[in-house]
Structure formats: structure tokens, C-alpha cells
Design a protein around this motif. Sequence first.
Motif, short mmCIF file in Angstrom:
data_model
loop_
_atom_site.label_atom_id
_atom_site.label_comp_id
_atom_site.label_asym_id
_atom_site.label_seq_id
_atom_site.Cartn_x
_atom_site.Cartn_y
_atom_site.Cartn_z
N THR A 25 -7.83 -44.75 -34.36
CA THR A 25 -8.37 -43.61 -35.77
C THR A 25 -9.03 -42.79 -35.03
O THR A 25 -8.90 -41.90 -35.52
N GLY A 26 -10.02 -43.19 -34.34
CA GLY A 26 -10.85 -42.04 -34.25
C GLY A 26 -10.31 -41.15 -33.51
O GLY A 26 -11.31 -39.53 -33.82
N THR A 27 -9.71 -41.20 -31.79
CA THR A 27 -8.79 -40.25 -31.32
C THR A 27 -7.70 -39.32 -32.60
O THR A 27 -7.20 -38.88 -31.33
N GLY A 28 -6.98 -40.46 -32.89
CA GLY A 28 -6.16 -39.65 -33.99
C GLY A 28 -4.67 -40.37 -33.29
O GLY A 28 -3.52 -39.93 -34.03
N ARG A 29 -4.35 -41.35 -32.59
CA ARG A 29 -3.29 -41.85 -31.99
C ARG A 29 -3.20 -42.57 -32.56
O ARG A 29 -2.20 -42.09 -33.28
#
Length: 253
Positions: A25-29
Amino acid sequence: MDKHFLDLVHGVKQDFTGWDFTSMTGTGRIDSGLLSWSYGSLAIPLVRSASTLLDMGTGGGEILSMLGPLPDQVYATESYAPNVPVARQRLEPLGVKVIQIELGQDSDLPFADKQFDLILNKHEIYCPAEMSRIITDDGIFLTQQSGGQDCRELNEYFGVPLNEEFSGWNLDRAVEGLRANGFDIVMGKEEFIPQRFYDIGSLIYYLNATPWQVPGFEKNLYLEKLYEIHRIIGDKGYFETTQHRFIIKARLA
């Protein structure tokens, strides 16, 4: 099958402990829509005024550790064995006693009658009668649940039916069970929001972390289906499913 697909498939970490999706989630995946409530924002003022607290299904203790300052008497339960040492390492320095329970032990928890004035539960199974037994008179039970229709598109795509026992799990059913065991419902909301996977590696990571979604999932067994989803992501930019969430704040009458 192209090299990029195979690199993503074989690059996924197989072991998953705790309940931390930050690497996705933090990398937007992986991304999802917004709910009209915040579990943490509802929990914090309750924690501040509690004297005895139970956190059910604490995972690796990630959420509970961020809700402090905590009361003097705090317990956390966890049934997934690999999570227990993770939770203990994180929570015991905060004064939390972490107790490992067996899967399905939700109706026979190792606590005294009327032991807790606040019970927190995020995405953990519970028994309404047992909640009524261990919570104090006027105590608060706050739970956010994944509904029985959660990410049903994954089950449809992989040809695996939703779990029959839980497919009807929703706000109305949960409210009915709590009311039948002496709780007044202070708040109840239910929503369906989009969840998107932006590469096939993130979807495999998610399925490894949620083994109940597609029971027996092995990437090599579903390689053709995964490749089809990979191509959908290549065309659309994402693969979309629907999260089913509901939240209840209840008080023992």
C-alpha cells in the motif's frame, strides 16, 4: 509468458507474518477506496478512557501499538502462530500480554467474566455470547469486519466459490447476533469499496496473506489465470475487486 510476468511471480515473498501491507500500500501497488469511517479514529478515544482492554486478532500488534497510551491492563489474542512472536516483540514492551489461542476458540476465550470494559476487534471472528460474558456491564465492543462478499471477483476469476459459512456475513446478521446477546448498537455502517491491484506480484502477495480468500492458493497451480490477470493489468493498468466492510460499535446493556 513474458519475462516481466515471471519476474513478478517468482519475486513474491512467500512467508507473511504480522498484518503489515505497507510494502504494497505504501508503494501504491495495492490501493483501495475510502470508507466513511476510520477504525483507528473511533478506537483511540475509547482506549483513552478504558481501564481494561482486549484486542482480538492483533496480528503482529501493528494497530494496537499505535493506539497508545494504553491502559494498565491490556491483553491481545492471536491464533496464527507465526504472528505470535511478532506481536510479543512489539507489544510486550508496551505492557501488553499476548495470548496465543487456537483457531476456532472464539467461543471459549481464556478470560474471566466481566473482565474488560473495552474490546477491540478488527477483522477477527468472534462469538457474541462470549463477548457478552467477558465484557463489563456498560462495556464497549468495537469491531470492523470483512463481509462475506469481500473480493468476490477473485473467487469468480479463479473458479473458487466463496466460503459458504461466511458468504452471508454482513451488518444485519452481526447486529442481530449482538442484540440477541444483550448489546445495544451505538453505531453500524456497511460499505462496498473498490480495491485495485497494479501488478500481479501485489495480487499474489495479497492471496498469500489471506489464505481464506482462495483456499489452497499456490501460484504455480494458477499460473495461467495469473497470466490472464497480468494481461488485464497491462491493458487497463489495474485489476479491480470490491471490498466488503462493516463496522459496529456496541454497548452491553
